[in-house]
Design a protein around this motif. Sequence first.
Motif, PDB file in Angstrom:
ATOM      1  N   ALA A  23      42.120  47.175  52.223  1.00 37.96           N
ATOM      2  CA  ALA A  23      40.661  47.304  52.282  1.00 37.96           C
ATOM      3  C   ALA A  23      40.244  48.400  53.252  1.00 37.96           C
ATOM      4  O   ALA A  23      40.988  48.785  54.165  1.00 37.96           O
ATOM      5  N   ARG A  78      46.034  47.817  55.172  1.00 40.85           N
ATOM      6  CA  ARG A  78      46.337  46.420  54.856  1.00 40.85           C
ATOM      7  C   ARG A  78      46.004  45.557  56.064  1.00 40.85           C
ATOM      8  O   ARG A  78      46.481  45.806  57.173  1.00 40.85           O
ATOM      9  N   PHE A  81      44.502  41.816  52.728  1.00 36.72           N
ATOM     10  CA  PHE A  81      43.777  42.647  51.779  1.00 36.72           C
ATOM     11  C   PHE A  81      44.090  44.115  52.060  1.00 36.72           C
ATOM     12  O   PHE A  81      44.244  44.505  53.220  1.00 36.72           O
ATOM     13  N   SER A  95      48.738  45.653  45.891  1.00 40.50           N
ATOM     14  CA  SER A  95      47.388  45.161  45.640  1.00 40.50           C
ATOM     15  C   SER A  95      47.309  44.499  44.272  1.00 40.50           C
ATOM     16  O   SER A  95      48.002  44.890  43.327  1.00 40.50           O
ATOM     17  N   GLN A 153      41.063  44.962  47.878  1.00 46.38           N
ATOM     18  CA  GLN A 153      41.754  44.136  46.895  1.00 46.38           C
ATOM     19  C   GLN A 153      42.737  43.230  47.621  1.00 46.38           C
ATOM     20  O   GLN A 153      43.362  43.645  48.618  1.00 46.38           O
ATOM     21  N   PRO A 154      42.884  41.971  47.177  1.00 45.06           N
ATOM     22  CA  PRO A 154      43.878  41.091  47.812  1.00 45.06           C
ATOM     23  C   PRO A 154      45.286  41.599  47.554  1.00 45.06           C
ATOM     24  O   PRO A 154      45.547  42.308  46.578  1.00 45.06           O
TER      25      PRO A 154
END
Length: 451
Positions: free
Chosen positions: A176, A151, A174, A207, A194-195
């Motif tokens: 990611a 994150r 995010f 997420s 993903q945000p």
Amino acid sequence: MFLLAICLPALGEERPAFQTLRFNEDWTFLRDASQRADWLDPVKFVPLDGTNVCLSFGGEARLKYELYSEPVFNQQPADDNGFLLQRYLVHADLHATPYFRVFGQLQSSLEDFRTGGPRPSDRDDLDFHQAFFDVRVLLPDDDSVTLRSGRQEMAYGSQRLISVRESPNNRLAFDAARVLTSFGEWHADAWLGQPVEIDTGIFDDQSVRETTVWGGYLTGPVHFIPGLHADFYYLGISRENARYARGTADEMRHSLGTRLFGKHGALDWNFEFVGQFGSFGDADILAWTAASDTGWTFADATTQPRVFLRADIASGDHGGSSLGTFNPLFPRGAYFNEAALIGPQNIMDLQPGVDFTLVKGLKLTTSCDFVWRESLDDGVYGVALNLQVPPRASRERYVGTFPSVSLAWQVQRHLSLTVNYVAYVFGDFVKQSIPNQRNGSYVSAVATFRF
């Protein structure tokens, strides 16, 4: 921007400023005890094992008062006395050898006194805002490749498309995986993620499974033109049930963009151009934007004024076979001004203004933003990509005039104070679409302590 700190001595360096992305800070110069001049320096660099393992702590406490004198776009009820926002961030940064690093950050965001309760961006009682690790490979000539996973915050360029959203109470992160590379003066990133959805409880953020983002970003200097730097990027996004004025459908969108920016003498410039294509349900996507910020600084004048002109245009939907509404992805939370009433979709705007340095650390900014719709077949959107005013009730183009004043005071290196004022004077499109909409003003006062 993408260089990681390693735990080696760095004597005689200037004390760095706190950065927007706190994980980019390097406090290793504090290994030299003679450099420790601040009362919080002992927690900024904590050696754990020789020169290879070190720990750094940091944080932020921010209080923000906001008042909208009139409710905007049918958002009832009004807040007669305003409301208070609090944000607390605490992080720890562990470097275990020059090749491995772990960064963690807690966030607590609170809201009080707002009529109707908190907005989605206002409250998150307590959660891991960031928690990632880096594995770094050192290459010859100080080049490097870093794998980052977990994150994390991301911010690129002028944060028009990928931003941490500093102004709202909750910053954006995010979940990611990223590859960060540094080759000479050029840096390149690639990522898939993903945000993070903001949930109001304790350790319940997750997420957004309906949205996936990926992309690549390259930035560096262009030496054959004095002062010029350039960014080149590709951004991809997949969203389920994306909503625009024409309807709701699954969206697959690709963005190709470039940013040309720099400073030479008194002139500074920042130009960005983006084209988008993809699919929206059964329809194609064809959208675009161009944004600019050009300034001239009178350095010999007493207050060193910088006169600037910001100009933006972002496509709207014209009702053809392709969706024409530009998607700004994850833009700055206060894109045009601190009132954050509208976002950069289906707009044309001109914003002249002046910055003044009144005394050292005290800056006054004044501007006035004039906003029109790019397409009469599309509406006005918010910064969160939400449709604020549908297009059907009016064929007028003018959205409104937004004069603003901001006074920012860096009291000392840890403490800053900011006061913002924005008036919203709506044009015929808003008046005809929302007959009871009244003009009003926004005021905010912000106190931030960082260490």
